[in-house]
Enzyme design. Structure first.
Site, PDB file in Angstrom:
ATOM      1  N   CYS A 183       9.263   4.141   4.109  1.00 25.35           N
ATOM      2  CA  CYS A 183       9.499   2.871   3.400  1.00 25.35           C
ATOM      3  C   CYS A 183      10.718   2.903   2.484  1.00 25.35           C
ATOM      4  O   CYS A 183      11.718   2.233   2.766  1.00 25.35           O
ATOM      5  CB  CYS A 183       8.270   2.469   2.602  1.00 25.35           C
ATOM      6  N   PHE A 217       6.302   7.449 -11.600  1.00 26.89           N
ATOM      7  CA  PHE A 217       7.540   7.430 -10.801  1.00 26.89           C
ATOM      8  C   PHE A 217       8.724   7.996 -11.561  1.00 26.89           C
ATOM      9  O   PHE A 217       9.870   7.638 -11.315  1.00 26.89           O
ATOM     10  CB  PHE A 217       7.824   6.039 -10.212  1.00 26.89           C
ATOM     11  N   LEU A 218       8.444   8.872 -12.523  1.00 29.90           N
ATOM     12  CA  LEU A 218       9.512   9.593 -13.215  1.00 29.90           C
ATOM     13  C   LEU A 218       9.382  11.091 -12.960  1.00 29.90           C
ATOM     14  O   LEU A 218       9.712  11.890 -13.814  1.00 29.90           O
ATOM     15  CB  LEU A 218       9.472   9.307 -14.721  1.00 29.90           C
ATOM     16  N   LEU A 224       0.816  -1.218   0.000  1.00 26.47           N
ATOM     17  CA  LEU A 224       0.000   0.000   0.000  1.00 26.47           C
ATOM     18  C   LEU A 224       0.848   1.266   0.000  1.00 26.47           C
ATOM     19  O   LEU A 224       1.942   1.308   0.540  1.00 26.47           O
ATOM     20  CB  LEU A 224      -0.982   0.011   1.172  1.00 26.47           C
ATOM     21  N   ARG A 225       0.290   2.283  -0.642  1.00 28.54           N
ATOM     22  CA  ARG A 225       0.905   3.609  -0.651  1.00 28.54           C
ATOM     23  C   ARG A 225       0.154   4.474   0.332  1.00 28.54           C
ATOM     24  O   ARG A 225      -1.082   4.475   0.322  1.00 28.54           O
ATOM     25  CB  ARG A 225       0.773   4.256  -2.050  1.00 28.54           C
ATOM     26  N   GLU A 226       0.862   5.241   1.140  1.00 25.60           N
ATOM     27  CA  GLU A 226       0.186   6.181   2.012  1.00 25.60           C
ATOM     28  C   GLU A 226      -0.566   7.186   1.132  1.00 25.60           C
ATOM     29  O   GLU A 226      -0.095   7.547   0.056  1.00 25.60           O
ATOM     30  CB  GLU A 226       1.200   6.881   2.920  1.00 25.60           C
ATOM     31  N   ASN A 261      10.126  -2.077  -3.975  1.00 23.43           N
ATOM     32  CA  ASN A 261      10.483  -0.751  -3.450  1.00 23.43           C
ATOM     33  C   ASN A 261      11.835  -0.295  -3.982  1.00 23.43           C
ATOM     34  O   ASN A 261      12.040   0.889  -4.239  1.00 23.43           O
ATOM     35  CB  ASN A 261      10.455  -0.751  -1.920  1.00 23.43           C
TER      36      ASN A 261
HETATM   37  C1  UDX Z   1       5.968   3.121  -1.088  1.00 27.35           C
HETATM   38  C2  UDX Z   1       5.562   2.176  -2.228  1.00 27.35           C
HETATM   39  O1  UDX Z   1       5.053   2.936  -3.321  1.00 27.35           O
HETATM   40  C3  UDX Z   1       4.513   1.209  -1.729  1.00 27.35           C
HETATM   41  O2  UDX Z   1       4.160   0.287  -2.743  1.00 27.35           O
HETATM   42  C4  UDX Z   1       5.069   0.470  -0.535  1.00 27.35           C
HETATM   43  O3  UDX Z   1       4.113  -0.406  -0.012  1.00 27.35           O
HETATM   44  C5  UDX Z   1       5.527   1.437   0.537  1.00 27.35           C
HETATM   45  O4  UDX Z   1       6.452   2.369  -0.003  1.00 27.35           O
HETATM   46  P1  UDX Z   1       4.894   5.295   0.028  1.00 27.35           P
HETATM   47  O5  UDX Z   1       6.102   5.338   0.900  1.00 27.35           O
HETATM   48  O6  UDX Z   1       3.551   5.483   0.636  1.00 27.35           O
HETATM   49  O7  UDX Z   1       4.830   3.889  -0.735  1.00 27.35           O
HETATM   50  O8  UDX Z   1       5.067   6.451  -1.067  1.00 27.35           O
HETATM   51  P2  UDX Z   1       5.317   6.558  -2.635  1.00 27.35           P
HETATM   52  O9  UDX Z   1       4.080   7.022  -3.273  1.00 27.35           O
HETATM   53  O10 UDX Z   1       5.970   5.369  -3.183  1.00 27.35           O
HETATM   54  O11 UDX Z   1       6.341   7.779  -2.668  1.00 27.35           O
HETATM   55  C6  UDX Z   1       7.620   7.657  -2.059  1.00 27.35           C
HETATM   56  C7  UDX Z   1       8.418   8.919  -2.200  1.00 27.35           C
HETATM   57  O12 UDX Z   1       8.861   9.070  -3.536  1.00 27.35           O
HETATM   58  C8  UDX Z   1       7.680  10.215  -1.859  1.00 27.35           C
HETATM   59  O13 UDX Z   1       8.550  11.048  -1.096  1.00 27.35           O
HETATM   60  C9  UDX Z   1       7.388  10.828  -3.214  1.00 27.35           C
HETATM   61  O14 UDX Z   1       7.307  12.225  -3.146  1.00 27.35           O
HETATM   62  C10 UDX Z   1       8.605  10.383  -4.003  1.00 27.35           C
HETATM   63  N1  UDX Z   1       8.381  10.320  -5.466  1.00 27.35           N
HETATM   64  C11 UDX Z   1       7.448   9.478  -5.982  1.00 27.35           C
HETATM   65  C12 UDX Z   1       9.163  11.114  -6.323  1.00 27.35           C
HETATM   66  O15 UDX Z   1      10.026  11.875  -5.866  1.00 27.35           O
HETATM   67  N2  UDX Z   1       8.969  11.022  -7.679  1.00 27.35           N
HETATM   68  C13 UDX Z   1       8.049  10.188  -8.211  1.00 27.35           C
HETATM   69  O16 UDX Z   1       7.936  10.156  -9.438  1.00 27.35           O
HETATM   70  C14 UDX Z   1       7.258   9.395  -7.353  1.00 27.35           C
END
Ligand code: UDX
Length: 437
Positions: A264, A253-254, A150-152, A212
């Site tokens: 996480c 995620f880009l 899950l994502r927060e 992750n």
């Molecule tokens: C993450 C995983 O996505 C999830 O599947 C796992 O279960 C737990 O870890 P989460 O920590 O809730 O979830 O956040 P996520 O949405 O993955 O974002 C992580 C970080 O990456 C955030 O600080 C976000 O701002 C950053 N991010 C995300 C970027 O800098 N660029 C992006 O393109 C995407």
């Protein structure tokens, strides 16, 4: 089904509420009496969209209860382990004491045939070790590893309709029996077509850490491209749009910017490196060191950019930080890039004011020396530089024209590349994105 959820943090509280929503009888257990008190009274202990409504609904239905006593898990058919595995102080490895304590506390209350489903993110090899422990302490109970993705901010939806269900199972009839029990717990998402993958313990544990690590790598890849864009005058957002159209790459995620944080990704890639080292496979993951280093450079980069727009020195400058949470739709400030940059700016002589729609209480606890201001307009007053570091909707939609008169100098650093440079420049702002000319 009767279900227990051990550990009621971000993962466990959402899992308990979601399992009740799916029609099960759930007891959520945690050693933190204050947290249990809040949950039992219908107060969500952290900000997560939809959680308060679903918590109230589940408590009202009588299908959800909370307790601090592990004995109350007795009688449940499935026990979901949802405790945290934070980074150990001063080390990269994960701190396993909460997982071990949860299993030890649960063991005396297990009956033969009970399924213990581990959801916490753990170093590979943990499930095999716990299964051996349970074979002695709770004979007949079966351990499955069922990682959570899950994502927060999207936690309820990710739990009720996940992309996939992963079951790490022991070989033989006990594994098949555990899978059948989990299938019952997840009957609704399975009926809705959620793919379900069965595998051994080690693979199931690795699925989570590998996922992750891949996500962290993707973010650091685009941030590395942002560094090259900065050096060459190219635009990383246009680059991401263009390469993202290749379906082998994908656009998600880009997003380049100040980088990843949270409870996480940062600790998971470090724990993964530590575990690979113990297994003698450290070379396989040396690239994650680079992923981590690129990510950390982003925070220093924001500080540098702020110093530059302030004329070369931060001394006596007022800096407003938009966002404290590690990402929008969350009040979580664990390893938040925004707060990390805010603290560095303050240490270097700036007077920093942080604003955030949800995370100020948590931020104050971590960095009491920073100033906090809940109202965006007040936070902006007299600023020499405004730095957007968490892309909450209200900051994305800030109006450059009406914001202008509030600040002392119209400098804006867009640490998430979410503002329209042309609109901000047209309103007279000195706009700086990350990896954008
Ligand atoms: C993450 C995983 O996505 C999830 O599947 C796992 O279960 C737990 O870890 P989460 O920590 O809730 O979830 O956040 P996520 O949405 O993955 O974002 C992580 C970080 O990456 C955030 O600080 C976000 O701002 C950053 N991010 C995300 C970027 O800098 N660029 C992006 O393109 C995407």
């Amino acid at each position: 089904m009767r279900i227990s959820v051990i550990g009621c943090g971000y993962l466990g509280a959402v899992h308990a509420v979601s399992m009740a929503k799916l029609g099960h009888d759930v007891v959520g257990i945690d050693v933190d009496a204050a947290r249990i008190g809040d949950l039992a009274a219908g107060r969500a202990p952290f900000f997560e969209p939809r959680l308060p409504e679903l918590l109230a609904e589940a408590l009202g239905s009588g299908r959800l209860a909370f307790s601090t006593d592990p004995a109350d898990a007795a009688g449940a058919e499935v026990h979901f382990l949802c405790v945290g595995t934070p980074q150990r102080k001063g080390e990269y490895a994960a701190d396993m004491r909460y997982v071990d304590a949860a299993v030890a506390g649960l063991a005396p209350h297990l009956a033969p045939g009970d399924v213990i489903a581990g959801k916490s993110t753990v170093p590979v090899g943990t499930a095999a070790r716990l299964a051996e422990y349970l074979a002695h302490e709770a004979p007949g109970a079966v351990l499955a590893w069922n990682p959570e993705f899950l994502r927060e901010g999207h936690a309820i939806q990710d739990t009720l309709s996940p992309d996939r269900l992963v079951y790490g199972l022991p070989e033989g009839p006990s594994g098949a029996a555990a899978a059948a029990v989990l299938d019952q717990a997840y009957a609704a998402p399975l009926a809705a077509g959620t793919p379900r993958l069965t595998m051994d313990y080690a693979t199931a544990e690795l699925v989570k850490t590998a996922a992750n690590s891949f996500l962290a790598t993707k973010i650091s890849f685009i941030n590395a491209m942002a560094e090259v864009c900065d050096a060459s005058g190219a635009d990383v957002t246009a680059l991401a749009d263009a390469i993202g159209m290749d379906e082998r790459i994908g656009r998600s995620f880009l997003n380049a910017g100040v980088g990843f944080g949270g409870g996480c990704l940062p600790k998971d890639i470090r724990a993964f490196m530590a575990r690979a080292g113990e297994l003698g496979a450290d070379q396989a993951l040396t690239f994650l060191r680079e992923v981590d280093a690129i990510n950390m450079r982003r925070r220093s980069k924001v500080v540098e950019m702020t110093r530059e727009v302030c004329g070369g020195s931060l001394l006596g400058k007022r800096v407003t930080i938009l966002g404290a949470a590690f990402k929008p739709e969350s009040d979580d400030v664990r390893d938040s890039p925004a707060l990390s940059a805010a603290a560095q700016l303050q240490l270097q002589g700036a007077t920093v004011t942080v604003t955030d729609p949800q995370a100020l209480q948590n931020a104050k606890g971590r960095f009491p020396e920073l100033s906090y201001e809940p109202a965006t307009e007040n936070a902006l007053l007299g600023a020499h530089a405004v730095v957007l570091l968490t892309e909450w909707k209200e900051y994305r939609s800030l109006d450059p024209v009406s914001t202008g008169p509030l600040v002392a100098d119209k400098n804006i650093i867009d640490g998430r590349n979410v503002l329209d440079p042309a609109a901000w420049r047209a309103a007279g702002w000195n706009y700086k994105g990350m990896g954008r000319p």
